[in-house]
Each structure stands twice: as structure tokens, then as C-alpha cells.
Scaffold this active site. Structure first.
Site, PDB file in Angstrom:
ATOM      1  N   CYS A   3      38.091  65.791  18.224  1.00  0.00           N
ATOM      2  CA  CYS A   3      38.642  64.461  18.493  1.00  0.00           C
ATOM      3  C   CYS A   3      39.781  64.551  19.501  1.00  0.00           C
ATOM      4  O   CYS A   3      40.121  65.632  19.971  1.00  0.00           O
ATOM      5  CB  CYS A   3      39.160  63.834  17.203  1.00  0.00           C
ATOM      6  SG  CYS A   3      40.499  64.787  16.510  1.00  0.00           S
ATOM      7  N   CYS A  11      42.573  67.083  18.984  1.00  0.00           N
ATOM      8  CA  CYS A  11      42.334  68.452  19.440  1.00  0.00           C
ATOM      9  C   CYS A  11      42.734  68.568  20.898  1.00  0.00           C
ATOM     10  O   CYS A  11      43.367  69.539  21.323  1.00  0.00           O
ATOM     11  CB  CYS A  11      40.855  68.816  19.310  1.00  0.00           C
ATOM     12  SG  CYS A  11      40.210  68.659  17.647  1.00  0.00           S
ATOM     13  N   ASP A  66      27.781  35.325  39.919  1.00  0.00           N
ATOM     14  CA  ASP A  66      28.901  34.830  40.699  1.00  0.00           C
ATOM     15  C   ASP A  66      28.555  35.012  42.177  1.00  0.00           C
ATOM     16  O   ASP A  66      27.753  35.862  42.524  1.00  0.00           O
ATOM     17  CB  ASP A  66      30.127  35.663  40.299  1.00  0.00           C
ATOM     18  CG  ASP A  66      31.260  35.533  41.277  1.00  0.00           C
ATOM     19  OD1 ASP A  66      31.710  34.391  41.473  1.00  0.00           O
ATOM     20  OD2 ASP A  66      31.677  36.547  41.850  1.00  0.00           O
ATOM     21  N   ASP A  91      32.652  39.651  39.492  1.00  0.00           N
ATOM     22  CA  ASP A  91      33.596  40.656  39.987  1.00  0.00           C
ATOM     23  C   ASP A  91      35.041  40.211  39.861  1.00  0.00           C
ATOM     24  O   ASP A  91      35.952  40.997  40.046  1.00  0.00           O
ATOM     25  CB  ASP A  91      33.320  40.951  41.462  1.00  0.00           C
ATOM     26  CG  ASP A  91      33.721  39.789  42.346  1.00  0.00           C
ATOM     27  OD1 ASP A  91      33.497  38.637  41.925  1.00  0.00           O
ATOM     28  OD2 ASP A  91      34.276  40.025  43.431  1.00  0.00           O
ATOM     29  N   ASP A 150      35.817  35.316  36.592  1.00  0.00           N
ATOM     30  CA  ASP A 150      34.566  35.515  35.841  1.00  0.00           C
ATOM     31  C   ASP A 150      34.808  36.088  34.448  1.00  0.00           C
ATOM     32  O   ASP A 150      33.891  36.130  33.630  1.00  0.00           O
ATOM     33  CB  ASP A 150      33.653  36.490  36.601  1.00  0.00           C
ATOM     34  CG  ASP A 150      33.355  36.023  38.009  1.00  0.00           C
ATOM     35  OD1 ASP A 150      33.052  34.821  38.156  1.00  0.00           O
ATOM     36  OD2 ASP A 150      33.439  36.833  38.943  1.00  0.00           O
TER      37      ASP A 150
HETATM   38  P1  ADP Z   1      33.382  32.712  43.133  1.00  0.00           P
HETATM   39  O1  ADP Z   1      33.159  32.026  41.859  1.00  0.00           O
HETATM   40  O2  ADP Z   1      32.315  32.410  44.150  1.00  0.00           O
HETATM   41  O3  ADP Z   1      33.588  34.180  43.006  1.00  0.00           O
HETATM   42  P2  ADP Z   1      36.180  32.007  43.042  1.00  0.00           P
HETATM   43  O4  ADP Z   1      36.106  31.195  41.791  1.00  0.00           O
HETATM   44  O5  ADP Z   1      36.818  33.328  42.947  1.00  0.00           O
HETATM   45  O6  ADP Z   1      34.746  32.117  43.740  1.00  0.00           O
HETATM   46  O7  ADP Z   1      36.958  31.163  44.124  1.00  0.00           O
HETATM   47  C1  ADP Z   1      36.633  29.832  44.294  1.00  0.00           C
HETATM   48  C2  ADP Z   1      37.410  29.217  45.389  1.00  0.00           C
HETATM   49  O8  ADP Z   1      38.783  29.216  45.079  1.00  0.00           O
HETATM   50  C3  ADP Z   1      37.291  29.946  46.692  1.00  0.00           C
HETATM   51  O9  ADP Z   1      36.148  29.570  47.398  1.00  0.00           O
HETATM   52  C4  ADP Z   1      38.559  29.495  47.392  1.00  0.00           C
HETATM   53  O10 ADP Z   1      38.381  28.227  47.937  1.00  0.00           O
HETATM   54  C5  ADP Z   1      39.559  29.375  46.263  1.00  0.00           C
HETATM   55  N1  ADP Z   1      40.372  30.577  46.117  1.00  0.00           N
HETATM   56  C6  ADP Z   1      40.363  31.447  45.097  1.00  0.00           C
HETATM   57  N2  ADP Z   1      41.258  32.428  45.275  1.00  0.00           N
HETATM   58  C7  ADP Z   1      41.847  32.190  46.459  1.00  0.00           C
HETATM   59  C8  ADP Z   1      42.847  32.869  47.244  1.00  0.00           C
HETATM   60  N3  ADP Z   1      43.430  33.995  46.829  1.00  0.00           N
HETATM   61  N4  ADP Z   1      43.185  32.312  48.416  1.00  0.00           N
HETATM   62  C9  ADP Z   1      42.603  31.207  48.854  1.00  0.00           C
HETATM   63  N5  ADP Z   1      41.656  30.544  48.173  1.00  0.00           N
HETATM   64  C10 ADP Z   1      41.278  31.010  47.005  1.00  0.00           C
HETATM   65 MG    MG Z   2      33.714  36.497  42.677  1.00  0.00          MG
END
Ligand code: ADP
Ligand code: MG
Length: 776
Positions: free
Chosen positions: A12, A15, A409, A598, A602
């Protein structure tokens, strides 16, 4: 120098700690223990085996040397040769083989010697079976022990009879020896498989550095073991060195090779304030960095630990096997005794009764049952980890083949982790510097791309707040900045001209608004780059009957464009992290729902999904909320995973069926129930039959290896300018068709998407002859 030792006896993490700590006291030695492979890595100027053996022994463990392993293989080989000779003496008379002028008794003596030798070489299995029996917890090895020892003891009695010139007896030396060797073969094959499974993990382990350069003051460093580093410690990483532990760059810049962790082969440029992951390689810079976590909490340790858990954790189906064998084994012992008593009463003949009892015991030896599940799981996880698909929990292997819906996503998952800034406008051109400085604080793919495009000079904010799925907010002195989509405008009640905003959203680009003190002062337009592998991934999944559903926080126009290009029929745009979660929950009610993502946005949806996949290019939180990590960031791996899951479950079921029913069916025959019809099962034949079932189970498990990754079509895209109507599209598509290639032209996107081809130059020429302009 660096040296690796095999250690016996570690069970474990205690150790591990004990051993690593004890090396702290020896100057110049740095130790790191890997539990999964039972290995100790030592780094020092001069390494003394003697010192290490003494220390390890004094802690109650044992250093195993390579020779021991070789000896084990040699033992195995000798046993097989001995069994073959033994078979010659025991069965040769059936074929009138030459017996060296030995009489029956002398032949028996030769067999006795050979058997004792085999027992000696395979004593490990015998003793562990005996121990389990003695502690009244009989297991499969106990059955082996029982049949081996009873056939041996009886044969001694027969040998005595032969010496007295009674010739009506049969020797069973070869039965016991055979069983033992067959079991050894099974174990041997199992070990080979296990080695394969762990090789992917050991690759990761080799990445792990053992020591680091700790800065004690401004220009003095000391070499220390990684296990002694604390968050906040300052370390020095020179060019060419492995980053010892997760840390943040305080000074310097360098290109970092992260390929073994992220699968990305292009080095990543890192500078002050960037995070470094332990195990990656500093290619060319001189860096001073601050340690951010303990050795046990690094990204690499996390990956290694979860792999370790997977190989050690038991599947529900495996627990079921354990329960069965805990009932099965005592039952078999009981039945064999009953068979013996019954036949002794019927025949009044010890030999007949013994014969039936021994056959029963031998045939029911459920070695195959014990191998049925683990052999398949080991082969499957080995195959998966070779492809960079790491499971946190092998239970998922049992579920994955039933996936009906996959929520995907968009940004960073279907599309590359990087976007292209295609256009921007600012009222004040200096604002671009502020925008870049704001985005420097975020890990979102948009942020990284914007930052790299505009590159900020030093610009510190008092506070930066990320609004997941919307954008980012920053404060400096009296100024308030926002950068994000329409949602963030609404959230902060920004007054804007509807027409201007709608116009900004009317093209199929990801549009960001830049707001300073409640006034829109600029826009940035970014375009997605769809990952090449996403085309094949969507197609392969759909062909498997998985509905691919895209959900993105991005605007509808962009969503439509990406979905259309990829052939995704169902999509949700402008969804918040909560929406993603609710969507997952809704789908989950009806279908086995998986999710791949990612980002931070999400994470809650990933936690909710029945099975969740995270990309190694993504945020740590998406990784910690998911069950499977895709090191290569390639969605075709999900389709491959489903294939492997399907075949693994099929093979486990076949194996269980085979090992349970095959053996059980033969038990009545072995017990002599059909002897009235002249059907018997000689113990020797029983041993062969028993071993056949083990071999069938093992080879069956190896069939999983036949599952190959589906060929990825290399999808390409050409920009074709000048198509104005559907006839134009058809004309371009026809040119491809002529060369045997399926293609899809779109006047709207001014492009054509097709599977790769060698004739491409020719095709381009033909398209241009038609009067369109092609940009590669
Ligand atoms: P997805 O679901 O496609 O991965 P996100 O939910 O991460 O996209 O982002 C959705 C939207 O939010 C982006 O298209 C952008 O318009 C805005 N957004 C998110 N994070 C940022 C950031 N750091 N700077 C500018 N816009 C952002
Ligand atoms: Mg994303």
C-alpha cells in the site's frame, strides 16, 4: 546514475512512504517508489547495491534481482520438459514405447522422481493452495493442491503395491504433475498480459523525475528529492531537464514538450505566470518556478494513480466470480468426498472409488473461472492504454457498449483548442492591449487565441473574474471591463444598439464584445478550426447507432456551421453550463448518455453523465469530473472504446459460460453417473479437459486484440471561391466524383470537404479550368 530495483512485499501507499522516507536520511540518494510495478527508482552519484539491499531488508521488504525472474522462467521451462518425460514413462506403454528394460516398479520409481522434481520447481502454487486450505478459506489453488496431493499420495500406495508384485493398479503421478504445470502455464500467460497492460503506465512513470533543484537563496541551489518539495518552494529548471513537479513560471521563458501528457507534438511556448506540468520537458529555456502542489497531487500522479486503481479495482462481474468460487470450491470438495464414499459402498473397491473422486476433483478445478474475467479486462485495458485511453474505473468497460447518446462540446472538443482571429475593430486601437491582458488570465481556448494574437505588454488588473460560458470581467482602478458574448452584455445590463449587436452576430463567427465602463467599444471575430479527426469520429459513432448531439455556449450561426460540416443533426447553441447539465439529465432519463468535453463549463454535465470523457488538452476540473481521459484528444477514440467494450463483455460472458457450464457438465460424468453406459472420465483425461478449458478462456480473451481501430479518413477542405448556385456545387462535386472521391461543396461556406486523395493537384487544376478560384 539512475538504477531501478524490483521490490517484493509492498502492498500500500504506507509501504511507499516508508521506503521513500528512509532514503531521505542517506545523503546523495533520491528514491521514488512505484507501487503498481513494485519498482524503486534510485538516483545517486554512485549506487551501492549492498546498501540498498540492506536498507530494504531492514524495512521488511526484499530486493528481487533480474536473475530471480530469469530463474522463474527457467523453472517453468524445466517443469514442462520434465512433464513431457513423465508422460513418456506413464503413457509410453500404450504405444509400445521403449522403456529402457525397466520393469513396472522401476518405471514407477522414475515417475516418482520426476514428479517430486516438478513439485519442487512449482512449489509456490502448492504452498499457497495449502495455506488457504489450512486457514479454512479454500480457493482455486486449494483445489489444485487437493487433486495434486491426493493423486500423489495414492500413487505412493500403488508404488508400494507394485513393489510387492501386485500389477492391477494404476499410477497417477502424471495427473498431479500435469495439473500443476497447466496452472503454471495459465499464470505465465496472465503475467505476459499484465505486463502489456502496465507498459503504458510505466511510460508515464518514466516521465516522472526523481529530483529537483531547490533554490535556497538567490544564487544557491540544492538537489533534493521531489517527495520533499512543498507548495511555495522555488525551483530551477534548466534547458533539457524534465519539469520535476507542477509549478508556475516566475522568471524566464521556454518551449515545453508536453507530448507525452497531451499527445500534442508541437512544443508549447511558456513564459512567466504560465503553469508547467511535472513530467513535461523544458526544451530550451532557463526557468525559475514556484511549486504549486505536493508531489502526490500532481497531474501526472493523478493519472498514474487512477491507472493503478483501474488495474486493482474489481469489476462487479468479477466480484460475482469471487462469490461463486467461494461457494463452488467447498462444494466441489464435498461432492468429491461424497462420490468417494458412494462408490466405495457400491464397489467395495478403494481404487474405483478413488478414481471417480479424483476425476471429479480434477475436472471441477475452476481455474478457467478464475481467469475468465481478469484475462479479458487485462487485455482490454492494455489495448486502451496503448491508445492513450485511460480509464479511472474499469466498470465503464461494462457500460460503454450501451451508449445511445453522446453529448459533445464544441469549442476545444470538436474543434481545435485554438481559434483564429479573423477580424476585429476597436474604437481605440490601444484597447487591443487591454483585451489581450484580460485574456491572459483565462485558460479558455478563445482566451489563449486572443492573447496570442494581440500579445499584451505588462498590464495588471486588480481583479479578474471568469463568467463560465459567457466571458470574462476585469477591474482596474475605476475602470470596469467585460469581454464575452451577448449573455455577458445581458447579465451586466449593458445598453446597446440592438441592430449593431445583431449585425455582429449575423456572420458565422464566434463574436466577442469588448465593454469598457458599460459601453461597447469593440468586437473580435474568431473562426473555429474543426479537428480533422472529428469528421471520422462523428461518422463512426453514428454508424454504431450513437446519436451525436452537439451542445455549445457559442452562438447559433457558428453551431449550425460546425454541425452541418460534421453531419451532426442535433445541436443546442448558446447553452450555459447549467443547460448542459440539464440536457444531460434529460437525455439520461431515456438513454444511456455519455458526454465529452474539455472545459470548466462542461464539468457539471460530465459529472451527471453515465459515462464521461475528458480531453487531456482541457481543464483539470473537466478531467477530475470524468471517468475516461483521452490523452490524444481524438474523438475517434470514443468509437474505438465502444468497440473494445462490446467485445470485452461478449468475451467475458463466453468465458464465464464456458468455464461454469463446461466444467459442471462434465462433473456428473467424472463422478461416474453414466458408468452404467460405459462412460467414464479417467483422471488423466479429466486433467487434460480441465486444462483445455483454461486455455480456451485465455485464447478467447486474446481475441480482443483483433479489434483494430477503424481507419480514420483524412478529411480535407479546400476553399473554392466563385460558386454561386447549386449547379456550381454540383459541378465541383462531379469533378471529385470523376476521381472516385465523395465530396461536399458549399457555396455558402465557399468550400468543398472531401476525403484525402493523391490526385489533388489534378483536381484543383480542373476546378480552376471551370472558372472557380481555389485556395489551399
Ligand atoms: P463550448 O461550450 O463550445 O465549449 P463555452 O461554453 O466554453 O463554449 O463558451 C461559450 C462562449 O462564452 C464562447 O463562445 C464565448 O463567446 C464566451 N466565452 C467563454 N469564455 C470566454 C473568454 N475567456 N473570453 C471571451 N469569451 C468567452
Ligand atoms: Mg469547450
Amino acid at each position: 546514475m539512475k538504477k531501478i530495483y524490483d521490490i517484493k512485499g509492498m502492498t500500500c501507499s504506507m509501504c511507499k512512504n516508508t521506503i521513500e522516507k528512509s532514503f531521505d536520511r542517506i545523503e546523495g540518494y533520491f528514491a521514488s517508489v512505484n507501487l503498481l510495478e513494485n519498482k524503486l527508482v534510485i538516483e545517486a552519484e554512485e549506487i551501492s547495491d549492498e546498501l540498498i539491499i540492506k536498507l530494504i531488508n531492514s524495512l521488511g521488504y526484499e530486493v528481487v534481482f533480474e536473475q530471480n525472474k530469469k530463474k522463474k522462467n527457467l523453472n517453468f521451462l524445466i517443469s514442462i520438459i520434465l512433464v513431457v518425460i513423465l508422460m513418456y514413462f506413464s503413457m509410453g506403454h500404450m504405444f509400445n514405447a521403449y522403456m529402457f528394460n525397466l520393469n513396472h516398479f522401476q518405471q514407477g520409481l522414475v515417475q516418482l522422481v520426476l514428479t517430486i522434481l516438478i513439485f519442487y520447481f512449482q512449489r509456490n502454487y502448492l504452498s499457497s493452495g495449502f495455506k488457504a486450505l489450512k486457514s479454512l478459506k479454500p480457493n482455486m489453488e486449494s483445489l489444485v493442491f487437493l487433486s495434486v496431493s491426493s493423486s500423489f499420495v495414492y500413487s505412493l500406495y500403488v508404488l508400494y503395491k507394485l513393489s510387492q508384485n501386485f500389477h492391477n493398479y494404476h499410477l497417477y503421478f502424471e495427473t498431479g504433475a500435469m495439473i500443476l504445470v497447466i496452472v503454471a502455464i495459465g499464470k505465465y500467460l496472465e503475467n505476459i498480459n499484465k505486463l502489456e497492460a502496465t507498459s503504458a503506465i510505466s511510460k508515464l512513470l518514466n516521465l516522472k523525475a526523481v529530483k529537483a533543484n531547490l533554490m535556497i537563496d538567490k544564487d544557491k541551489t540544492e538537489v533534493v528529492a521531489i517527495s520533499s518539495l512543498k507548495p511555495g518552494d522555488m525551483i530551477l529548471i534548466k534547458a533539457g531537464e524534465t519539469v520535476p513537479i507542477d509549478c508556475e513560471i516566475i522568471k524566464g521563458q521556454a518551449e515545453i514538450d508536453e507530448s507525452l501528457i497531451s499527445g500534442e507534438t508541437i512544443p508549447v511556448f511558456k513564459q512567466e505566470k504560465d503553469q508547467l506540468i511535472g513530467g513535461t520537458i523544458n526544451l530550451n529555456g532557463f526557468l525559475i518556478a514556484r511549486v504549486t502542489v505536493k508531489d502526490s497531487d500532481t497531474v501526472l500522479s493523478g493519472i498514474i494513480n487512477t491507472c493503478q486503481e483501474v488495474t486493482m479495482k474489481k469489476l462487479p462481474i468479477e466480484k460475482f466470480v469471487d462469490t461463486i468460487s467461494s461457494i463452488f470450491v467447498p462444494m466441489i470438495i464435498f461432492i468429491s468426498i461424497a462420490v468417494f464414499i458412494a462408490w466405495f459402498l457400491i464397489s467395495k473397491d478403494f481404487e474405483v472409488a478413488f478414481n471417480y473422486a479424483l476425476s471429479t476433483l480434477t475436472i471441477s478445478c475452476p481455474c478457467a473461472l478464475g481467469l475468465a474475467t481478469p484475462s479479458a479486462i487485462v487485455v482490454a485495458t492494455g489495448m486502451l492504454s496503448k491508445e492513450g485511453i485511460l480509464l479511472k474505473d474499469s466498470n465503464i468497460l461494462e457500460k460503454a457498449h450501451r451508449i445511445k447518446v453522446l453529448l459533445v462540446d464544441k469549442t476545444g472538443t470538436l474543434t481545435e483548442n485554438k481559434m483564429e482571429v479573423v477580424n476585429y475593430n476597436f474604437i481605440d486601437s490601444k484597447d487591443s492591449v487591454i483585451v489581450a491582458a484580460i485574456e491572459k488570465n483565462s485558460n479558455h481556448p478563445i482566451a489563449k487565441s486572443v492573447y496570442e494574437y494581440f500579445k499584451a505588454e505588462d498590464f495588471e488588473f486588480d481583479q479578474v473574474i471568469e463568467h463560465t460560458g459567457m466571458g470574462i470581467e476585469a477591474l482596474k482602478n475605476q475602470d470596469h471591463y467585460l469581454l464575452g458574448n451577448k449573455k455577458i452584455l445581458d447579465k451586466f445590463n449593458i445598453n446597446y444598439d440592438k441592430k449593431i449587436v445583431e449585425e455582429a452576430l449575423s456572420n458565422a463567427y464566434t463574436s466577442l464584445f469588448f465593454v469598457k465602463n458599460n459601453k461597447i467599444r469593440g468586437n473580435i471575430y474568431l473562426s473555429d478550426i474543426i479537428k480533422k479527426s472529428s469528421y471520422s469520429a462523428v461518422k463512426q459513432l453514428q454508424q454504431k447507432g450513437v446519436e451525436v448531439v452537439m451542445c455549445t455556449g457559442d452562438n447559433k450561426k457558428v453551431a449550425v456551421k460546425v454541425a452541418e460540416k460534421l453531419g451532426i443533426n442535433k445541436y443546442y447553441s448558446e447553452v450555459s453550463p447549467e443547460d448542459k447539465y440539464l440536457l444531460t439529465k434529460e437525455y439520461k432519463k431515456q438513454y444511456l448518455t455519455a458526454m465529452v468535453g474539455d472545459g470548466i463549463n462542461d464539468a457539471i454535465a460530465l459529472t451527471e453523465a453515465d459515462i464521461s470523457f475528458a480531453l487531456s488538452s482541457g481543464s483539470d476540473i473537466s478531467y477530475s469530473s470524468s471517468n475516461v481521459l483521452l490523452l490524444k484528444n481524438d474523438l475517434t477514440d470514443i468509437s474505438y472504446f465502444i468497440d473494445i467494450s462490446k467485445i470485452t463483455i461478449k468475451i467475458i460472458k463466453q468465458n464465464l459460460f464456458w468455464s461454469l457450464f463446461y466444467n459442471s457438465l462434465l462433473i456428473p460424468m467424472a463422478a461416474g453417473l453414466f458408468s452404467a453406459y460405459g462412460i467414464h472420465l479417467d483422471p488423466m483425461i479429466a486433467a487434460v479437459m480441465m486444462s483445455i478449458s483454461s486455455i480456451v478462456v485465455l485464447t478467447n480473451a486474446l481475441r480482443i486484440k483483433r479489434i483494430k481501430k477503424e481507419r480514420k479518413e483524412t478529411v480535407m477542405e479546400l476553399k473554392v471561391v466563385g460558386m454561386t448556385c447549386s449547379h456550381c456545387e454540383a459541378a465541383v462535386e462531379r469533378i471529385f466524383k470523376k476521381h472516385g472521391i465523395d465530396a461536399k461543396a458549399s457555396k455558402q461556406h465557399s468550400n468543398v470537404v472531401f476525403e484525402s486523395s493523391n490526385d489533388i493537384d489534378l483536381i484543383i487544376k480542373e476546378i480552376e479550368e471551370f472558372g472557380y478560384k481555389v485556395e489551399k
